[in-house]
Design a protein around this motif. Sequence first.
Motif, PDB file in Angstrom:
ATOM      1  N   UNK A   1      -6.621   3.645  -0.269  1.00 16.51           N
ATOM      2  CA  UNK A   1      -5.914   3.514  -1.547  1.00 16.51           C
ATOM      3  C   UNK A   1      -6.776   2.827  -2.590  1.00 16.51           C
ATOM      4  N   UNK A   2      -7.792   2.100  -2.106  1.00 18.06           N
ATOM      5  CA  UNK A   2      -8.690   1.329  -2.975  1.00 18.06           C
ATOM      6  C   UNK A   2      -9.209   2.146  -4.145  1.00 18.06           C
ATOM      7  N   UNK A   3      -9.557   3.418  -3.909  1.00 20.90           N
ATOM      8  CA  UNK A   3     -10.175   4.206  -4.969  1.00 20.90           C
ATOM      9  C   UNK A   3      -9.235   4.372  -6.164  1.00 20.90           C
ATOM     10  N   UNK A   4      -7.968   4.640  -5.909  1.00 15.95           N
ATOM     11  CA  UNK A   4      -7.032   4.791  -7.024  1.00 15.95           C
ATOM     12  C   UNK A   4      -6.617   3.438  -7.575  1.00 15.95           C
TER      13      UNK A   4
ATOM     14  N   UNK B   1       0.842  -1.198   0.000  1.00 16.54           N
ATOM     15  CA  UNK B   1       0.000   0.000   0.000  1.00 16.54           C
ATOM     16  C   UNK B   1       0.876   1.247   0.000  1.00 16.54           C
ATOM     17  N   UNK B   2       1.858   1.277   0.890  1.00 12.00           N
ATOM     18  CA  UNK B   2       2.765   2.430   0.942  1.00 12.00           C
ATOM     19  C   UNK B   2       3.493   2.614  -0.384  1.00 12.00           C
ATOM     20  N   UNK B   3       3.907   1.511  -0.987  1.00 14.06           N
ATOM     21  CA  UNK B   3       4.599   1.594  -2.276  1.00 14.06           C
ATOM     22  C   UNK B   3       3.666   2.113  -3.368  1.00 14.06           C
ATOM     23  N   UNK B   4       2.404   1.674  -3.323  1.00 16.43           N
ATOM     24  CA  UNK B   4       1.430   2.128  -4.318  1.00 16.43           C
ATOM     25  C   UNK B   4       1.181   3.623  -4.188  1.00 16.43           C
ATOM     26  N   UNK B   5       1.040   4.095  -2.963  1.00 12.18           N
ATOM     27  CA  UNK B   5       0.838   5.533  -2.730  1.00 12.18           C
ATOM     28  C   UNK B   5       2.005   6.325  -3.311  1.00 12.18           C
ATOM     29  N   UNK B   6       3.203   5.848  -3.056  1.00 17.27           N
ATOM     30  CA  UNK B   6       4.380   6.554  -3.588  1.00 17.27           C
ATOM     31  C   UNK B   6       4.444   6.457  -5.111  1.00 17.27           C
ATOM     32  N   UNK B   7       4.059   5.333  -5.677  1.00 16.78           N
ATOM     33  CA  UNK B   7       4.090   5.175  -7.138  1.00 16.78           C
ATOM     34  C   UNK B   7       3.137   6.146  -7.818  1.00 16.78           C
ATOM     35  N   UNK B   8       1.915   6.229  -7.301  1.00 15.40           N
ATOM     36  CA  UNK B   8       0.936   7.144  -7.891  1.00 15.40           C
ATOM     37  C   UNK B   8       1.380   8.588  -7.696  1.00 15.40           C
TER      38      UNK B   8
END
Length: 631
Positions: free
Chosen positions: A565-568, A262-269
């Motif tokens: 994070x689900x929404x993105x 999740x943290x990685x996804x937030x940073x990627x986006x």
Amino acid sequence: MDLPGAGDWLAWVGERCEGALADAVREVDTVKAGGSATEVLAAWNCAETAIANADAVALWAEVHPDAAVRDRADELSQQVQKYVTELSLDRDLYAVFAGLAAEGLDADATRVLEHTLRDFRRSGVDRDDATRDRLRELSEQGVRLSQDFGRNIRDDVRSIRVAPERLAGLPDDYRAAHEPDDDGLVTLTTDYPDLVPFMTFGADREARRELTLAANNVAWPANDQVLQDLLAVRRETADLLGYDSWPDYDTEVKMIGSGRAVADFIDRISAAAVDRAGEEVVVLRDRLRVDEPAADTVTTYDSRYYGELVRREQYDVDGQVVRTYFPFEQVRQGLLDVTGRLFGLEWTSVDRADAGTWHDDVASYDVGLEGRHIGRIHLDLHPREGKFKHAAQFDMVKGIAGVQLPEGVLVCNFSRGLMEHDEVVTLFHEFGHLVHHVLAGQGDWTRFSGVATEWDFVEAPSQMLEEWAWDADVLATFARNAAGETIPADLVAAMRRADHFGKGLYAAQQMSYAARSYFFHAGPHDDLTAYGDELQSRYSVYPPLEGAHMHCSFGHLDGYSSGYYTYMWSLVIAKDLFSAFDTDDLFATEVATAYRDKVLAQGGRQDAADLVADFLGRPSSFDAWTAWLAE
């Protein structure tokens, strides 16, 4: 379901819930008696159906106009969750399932058994007595705290009072609906029909700040401690179950798989959106300086207003003109017509006396597919005192083939008059959940009925349905102004071009919300306001609003917990799903039917990644989302 209409709702709610719980107890006794895997799973399915029927009582806590009914529904919901917790920690019940052999079971039954055993493990059924007792206590505390958190938001409508001249820029119908009181002042509330148009069109910057601050302080200070207590309950629960953090526990059953992901996804986006967001905020700042030459910062209360001005002045899209094409009644009927044509569904209006609903605002429809009656929906779309304040779909009945037809409720807070186009998009989005619930309510297993996929996939089908609210040919079927003129195709094209502006800003702001959701749960923080402001500064281009405590009104911190994070994440998948459709013919039968049957109708029968791959013919990728962001 037979609803009481003008009858005794207080008695009916109790009888409905307690009767369903009694049914569940009988079925669980049958499960404990043992038998073949087929027999045990059939009895368990009946028990889960009864539990779902009892659990639907939570709906009345959110929508019923009688506070006594809402309070009773909250009490009953606690009873249901307490019973569910007891079952999840029942070693004798677990032993029955652990002793079953999967040989001879079909794929669906095997999946039910696997998921049931997984759920028992995640509940802590195999822990020692003291740990299980503590987990039971934590579960009950969590239910009460969640209810308190939601109730505080639901019951707290804030307002500001302003002079009539401070409504400059607002449409005529809005001004007419906000007459001055005896003191010569106009009251503006934090309910959506007041808030959204004012933030979009209100020229008075200070008034926008005041109303934004009021909206961000709904349920403050009450929910500050409630949320801290809820976070503590979740952290302790995860620790007792052997997880490093609540996000690790929460994501184990989601597509993303781990808290670190999740943290990685937030940073990627965030990294993907940072340049575009930076360019777009400069455009907003430059437009802001036309009005405020000394301004050096675009704030949250500037973003919607100046985004509207940029679209009007640079893209020739005037939101006040656009909204004249979207009277509420036309939009609602248009939505039914569009989704009916797309998915092959028939919507038949049900008289309120026959539907027996809880309020005159509620519109009910029977749902048909290929001549078969497959369910019922209820649309509760306008705000009122004590009602759920946002937009969501609630289960009333989970559909089980040969047992009960699915029923779902769409709960929103729209104006009764003209709608902003983004509200039209929201309505399409939320209705997507309702379609999913009904179409996936035709199978045999309660476990897979309705929107029963991994939680970080549930938004994808609804986000994809938003695309139909942006198509000129689709909008032409229902978007007409008071003179009967259809919305012009060139205006829709301009709206689409204008919509591309702000995508970077949107992605960045979404990640600031996702960061709050994730990091609040990843570890303890003494001051949620200060830490939330830090995350806002890290991920969003808009600075924190001084004096605001938005975490108290951020309802998704309850239901989505660490998973906003689900929404993105879902939007990435939604863009990929939509790539299979022909944009020149969004009603093409072959692809729409394949999507309906391979994704929506499956419910939770397969992992979401497999549903997507089955429809697309390949695994999902970021490519379509990346292309969308770059447009």
